[in-house]
Design a protein around this motif. Structure first.
Motif, PDB file in Angstrom:
ATOM      1  N   ILE A   1     -11.681   1.182   7.833  1.00  0.00           N
ATOM      2  CA  ILE A   1     -11.325   0.984   6.261  1.00  0.00           C
ATOM      3  C   ILE A   1     -12.483   1.255   5.483  1.00  0.00           C
ATOM      4  O   ILE A   1     -12.311   1.843   4.316  1.00  0.00           O
TER       5      ILE A   1
ATOM      6  N   ILE B   1     -13.631   3.827   2.543  1.00  0.00           N
ATOM      7  CA  ILE B   1     -13.793   3.609   1.261  1.00  0.00           C
ATOM      8  C   ILE B   1     -15.146   4.506   0.793  1.00  0.00           C
ATOM      9  O   ILE B   1     -15.421   5.066  -0.092  1.00  0.00           O
TER      10      ILE B   1
ATOM     11  N   SER C   1      -6.811  -6.035   4.435  1.00  0.00           N
ATOM     12  CA  SER C   1      -7.545  -5.271   3.579  1.00  0.00           C
ATOM     13  C   SER C   1      -6.855  -4.616   2.465  1.00  0.00           C
ATOM     14  O   SER C   1      -7.577  -3.690   1.644  1.00  0.00           O
ATOM     15  N   SER C   2      -5.659  -4.952   2.225  1.00  0.00           N
ATOM     16  CA  SER C   2      -5.063  -4.163   1.219  1.00  0.00           C
ATOM     17  C   SER C   2      -5.640  -4.404  -0.203  1.00  0.00           C
ATOM     18  O   SER C   2      -5.551  -3.618  -1.218  1.00  0.00           O
TER      19      SER C   2
ATOM     20  N   ILE D   1      -8.503  -2.192  -0.221  1.00  0.00           N
ATOM     21  CA  ILE D   1      -8.297  -0.915  -0.563  1.00  0.00           C
ATOM     22  C   ILE D   1      -7.806  -0.643  -2.023  1.00  0.00           C
ATOM     23  O   ILE D   1      -8.353   0.563  -2.644  1.00  0.00           O
TER      24      ILE D   1
ATOM     25  N   LEU E   1       0.874  -1.087   0.113  1.00  0.00           N
ATOM     26  CA  LEU E   1       0.002  -0.052  -0.090  1.00  0.00           C
ATOM     27  C   LEU E   1       0.916   1.217   0.064  1.00  0.00           C
ATOM     28  O   LEU E   1       1.958   1.211   0.766  1.00  0.00           O
TER      29      LEU E   1
ATOM     30  N   LEU F   1      -4.435  -3.334   7.862  1.00  0.00           N
ATOM     31  CA  LEU F   1      -4.225  -3.132   6.499  1.00  0.00           C
ATOM     32  C   LEU F   1      -3.542  -4.127   5.714  1.00  0.00           C
ATOM     33  O   LEU F   1      -4.158  -4.249   4.253  1.00  0.00           O
TER      34      LEU F   1
END
Length: 341
Positions: free
Chosen positions: A276, A280, A306-307, A310, A130, A303
């Motif tokens: 997160i 979005i 959820s990369s 994202i 990310l 993170l």
């Protein structure tokens, strides 16, 4: 753990009681140019209940400086120059690790990770697929290696920011001495000049704490004036429900970017992943957004997990690229989401 609780959570400090608070003066004292009335108050202790819904920008363990001989960060002096990434058209631009298939149709988002001061934290950030912008503490006894960390990032053509301590309503921290409310432009400028000497390629700063300073229009006028003189730019972390930056942006007809959402007010993987998803949605609603997170183990895990989501939904930009995008799209006033502590 003993914690201090204050307005909007920017006055909360997490201290491991078995480890002493820094008592020696830092090598770079943010208050060295201010008046005697800025002597720091003792750090308040004794409250044991943590309100997890408050912003934990100050939930850092303030320990005594590590022995430089044994500290992993002491190896920064012996780190060979990092291989340089081919420069892009914008020298301050960070090429996202994940190349969006159709970036023009995705909301533009800046994710900032605050409170960074160690090589271990930077390496953990580098492992994420990310494009997240690190915000480093200025050089102090608590964070002596941050200039070297910035040098490492610059060698890789990666953006970074400085996380500037500003005075909070009910919070005092001697190891990261904040700029006090009431400081004049020249005093602030001298502090920023010293920081600029440590971080020559610095462009952007955001505030660490600051609920007292950032809601005072005169204080913010002085800060913005000093930043303007040095070619630096401010991103408001928004640690108060009444940030003066919003009024000053209108009065001075300037774009001041500001935080829309904190991702990890609670150090919990599930909570951060839910934030997160909220990021979005906010970004999709208005086309852009700024999120702030911190180097908690749970944050890195959330993170990482959820990369893909994202990168599929957002185009992560550097601070300069987000500012350029806004100006190119005639967004002269940053419209932020409603205040969320």
């Amino acid at each position: 753990m003993a914690c201090v609780l204050g307005c909007y959570g920017d006055s909360i400090l997490d201290i491991t009681e078995s480890k002493p608070i820094i008592e020696s003066s830092p090598p770079f004292n943010l208050q060295s140019n201010l008046s005697a009335q800025s002597t720091p108050h003792p750090i308040l202790q004794g409250l044991n209940k943590v309100f997890s819904n408050l912003h934990n920008d100050n939930f850092i363990s303030l320990e005594s400086p590590k022995n430089t001989e044994s500290s992993p960060d002491s190896k920064l002096d012996s780190i060979p120059p990092q291989p340089k990434v081919p420069a892009s058209n914008n020298a301050n631009n960070t090429k996202p690790p994940h190349k969006p298939k159709n970036p023009s149709n995705k909301p533009k988002v800046l994710i900032i990770m605050d409170d960074l001061s160690t090589l271990e934290q930077i390496k953990s950030l580098e492992k994420l697929p990310l494009n997240i912008t690190p915000s480093l503490f200025p050089r102090t006894a608590y964070s002596p290696h941050t200039p070297k960390l910035a040098q490492r990032l610059s060698q890789q053509h990666k953006s970074f920011m400085i996380h500037l301590p500003l005075e909070a309503q009910n919070f005092a921290q001697k190891g990261l001495e904040p700029i006090k409310s009431g400081a004049d432009t020249q005093s602030i400028k001298q502090i920023l000049i010293a920081i600029k000497q440590d971080f020559p390629s610095l462009m952007y700063l955001n505030n660490h704490t600051g609920s007292k300073f950032t809601q005072n229009k005169q204080d913010m006028r002085h800060l913005l004036s000093a930043l303007d003189e040095l070619g630096l730019k401010f991103i408001d972390s928004v640690t108060t429900s009444h940030p003066a930056s919003e009024a000053l942006a209108l009065e001075q007809n300037r774009l001041i970017m500001s935080r829309d959402i904190f991702l990890d007010n609670t150090s919990d993987v599930a909570y951060t992943k839910a934030q997160i998803k909220s990021l979005i949605k906010k970004a999709q609603k208005k086309g852009y957004a700024i999120a702030i997170c911190h180097p908690h183990a749970s944050t890195f895990k959330a993170l990482e997990q959820s990369s893909d989501e994202i990168n599929a939904n957002l185009e992560l930009l550097s601070p300069s690229d987000l500012e350029s995008y806004l100006l190119q799209n005639a967004t002269s006033r940053y419209i932020r989401a409603r205040f969320e502590p």
